[in-house]
Design an enzyme around this catalytic site. Sequence first.
Site, PDB file in Angstrom:
ATOM      1  N   PHE A 130      54.356  29.738  47.105  1.00 23.11           N
ATOM      2  CA  PHE A 130      54.952  30.935  46.518  1.00 23.11           C
ATOM      3  C   PHE A 130      54.272  32.168  47.113  1.00 23.11           C
ATOM      4  O   PHE A 130      53.050  32.328  47.012  1.00 23.11           O
ATOM      5  CB  PHE A 130      54.780  30.922  44.997  1.00 23.11           C
ATOM      6  CG  PHE A 130      55.420  29.724  44.332  1.00 23.11           C
ATOM      7  CD1 PHE A 130      56.747  29.764  43.911  1.00 23.11           C
ATOM      8  CD2 PHE A 130      54.687  28.555  44.126  1.00 23.11           C
ATOM      9  CE1 PHE A 130      57.340  28.665  43.302  1.00 23.11           C
ATOM     10  CE2 PHE A 130      55.272  27.448  43.517  1.00 23.11           C
ATOM     11  CZ  PHE A 130      56.592  27.502  43.105  1.00 23.11           C
TER      12      PHE A 130
ATOM     13  N   ALA B 152      49.524  37.251  44.356  1.00 20.00           N
ATOM     14  CA  ALA B 152      49.595  37.067  42.899  1.00 20.00           C
ATOM     15  C   ALA B 152      48.766  38.110  42.153  1.00 20.00           C
ATOM     16  O   ALA B 152      49.254  38.738  41.211  1.00 20.00           O
ATOM     17  CB  ALA B 152      49.130  35.656  42.531  1.00 20.00           C
TER      18      ALA B 152
ATOM     19  N   VAL C 235      50.240  28.981  44.991  1.00 24.32           N
ATOM     20  CA  VAL C 235      50.569  30.394  44.830  1.00 24.32           C
ATOM     21  C   VAL C 235      49.571  31.220  45.640  1.00 24.32           C
ATOM     22  O   VAL C 235      48.355  31.066  45.476  1.00 24.32           O
ATOM     23  CB  VAL C 235      50.478  30.797  43.341  1.00 24.32           C
ATOM     24  CG1 VAL C 235      50.919  32.250  43.165  1.00 24.32           C
ATOM     25  CG2 VAL C 235      51.325  29.864  42.472  1.00 24.32           C
ATOM     26  N   CYS C 236      50.072  32.097  46.491  1.00 26.72           N
ATOM     27  CA  CYS C 236      49.175  32.948  47.284  1.00 26.72           C
ATOM     28  C   CYS C 236      48.383  33.855  46.350  1.00 26.72           C
ATOM     29  O   CYS C 236      48.954  34.669  45.608  1.00 26.72           O
ATOM     30  CB  CYS C 236      49.959  33.791  48.268  1.00 26.72           C
ATOM     31  SG  CYS C 236      48.916  35.037  49.068  1.00 26.72           S
ATOM     32  N   ILE C 237      47.084  33.761  46.406  1.00 22.25           N
ATOM     33  CA  ILE C 237      46.246  34.489  45.446  1.00 22.25           C
ATOM     34  C   ILE C 237      46.296  36.008  45.684  1.00 22.25           C
ATOM     35  O   ILE C 237      46.330  36.785  44.722  1.00 22.25           O
ATOM     36  CB  ILE C 237      44.789  33.956  45.482  1.00 22.25           C
ATOM     37  CG1 ILE C 237      43.969  34.581  44.356  1.00 22.25           C
ATOM     38  CG2 ILE C 237      44.136  34.177  46.836  1.00 22.25           C
ATOM     39  CD1 ILE C 237      42.646  33.886  44.118  1.00 22.25           C
TER      40      ILE C 237
END
Lengths: 126, 130
Positions: B39, B82, B77-79
């Site tokens: 994501f 995010a 999920v790409c930190i």
Amino acid sequence: MSDEHEPLAGDLLVILRHAPHGSSWLREGLDVALVAAAFGTEVSLLFMGEGVTALVEDQTAGALGQKGTAPTLEMLEMYDIETLWVEAEALSRFGLDADELMLAPRALEAGAIAEAVRKHPRVLTF
Amino acid sequence: MRYAILLMGSPYSDQASHSALRFARALLARGHRLEAVFFYHDGVYNAARLSAPPQDEPHLADGWVALHEEQGVALQVCIAAALRRGLMDEREAARHGKAGHSVEAPFELTGVGQLVDLSQRCDRLVTFGP
């Protein structure tokens, strides 16, 4: 369309289609290119459509207070990303000339772009 | 074949998330393997723990969790994408001094390096964006 001295090939083609300041697409696309290069991937960058405006010289952070992408673009060479292409048709649409852009990109006609996409096993579009 | 999905569309705003979930189901039904969904960009909102769509609409977050529980699909999920958008797990919430958290397992916060890794070890990486 290609010339023998500079094949249109590589490991990963990152296509950037958005202008620098209106959205986060360009920044997030460049981030992927930099990380891939740091992992040892041979990355080619292709600026298409509004994305060609990322290479206009002397850009600053701008009114929105975001960092802008010009400093990131200046780091590409440090990451060994040396293959930079721009869409020739977009340049003429925006009244730009490849010679006046930063980082001296090579302009590609539509046929060469198709060839570049075909010759990269992986393509990511932002 | 081994697949991975890159999802960059915001749930309910764009078609991308619905299409990606249906594509995931279709390829699993055909006997392929889906390693992970990554994501990125506005796609990170798919990981929002507090999403509460109307009951007569597809629940996308639950759909992703079901993929993980049934098929072991990693939900990455790409930190960086995010955190900017207010999506963080308990650990990051504590680190940033936030009272609540908005991401929980099986979604995992990770780096773009994972996307690069997926693109290298999967046969196909398919992008869904707005």
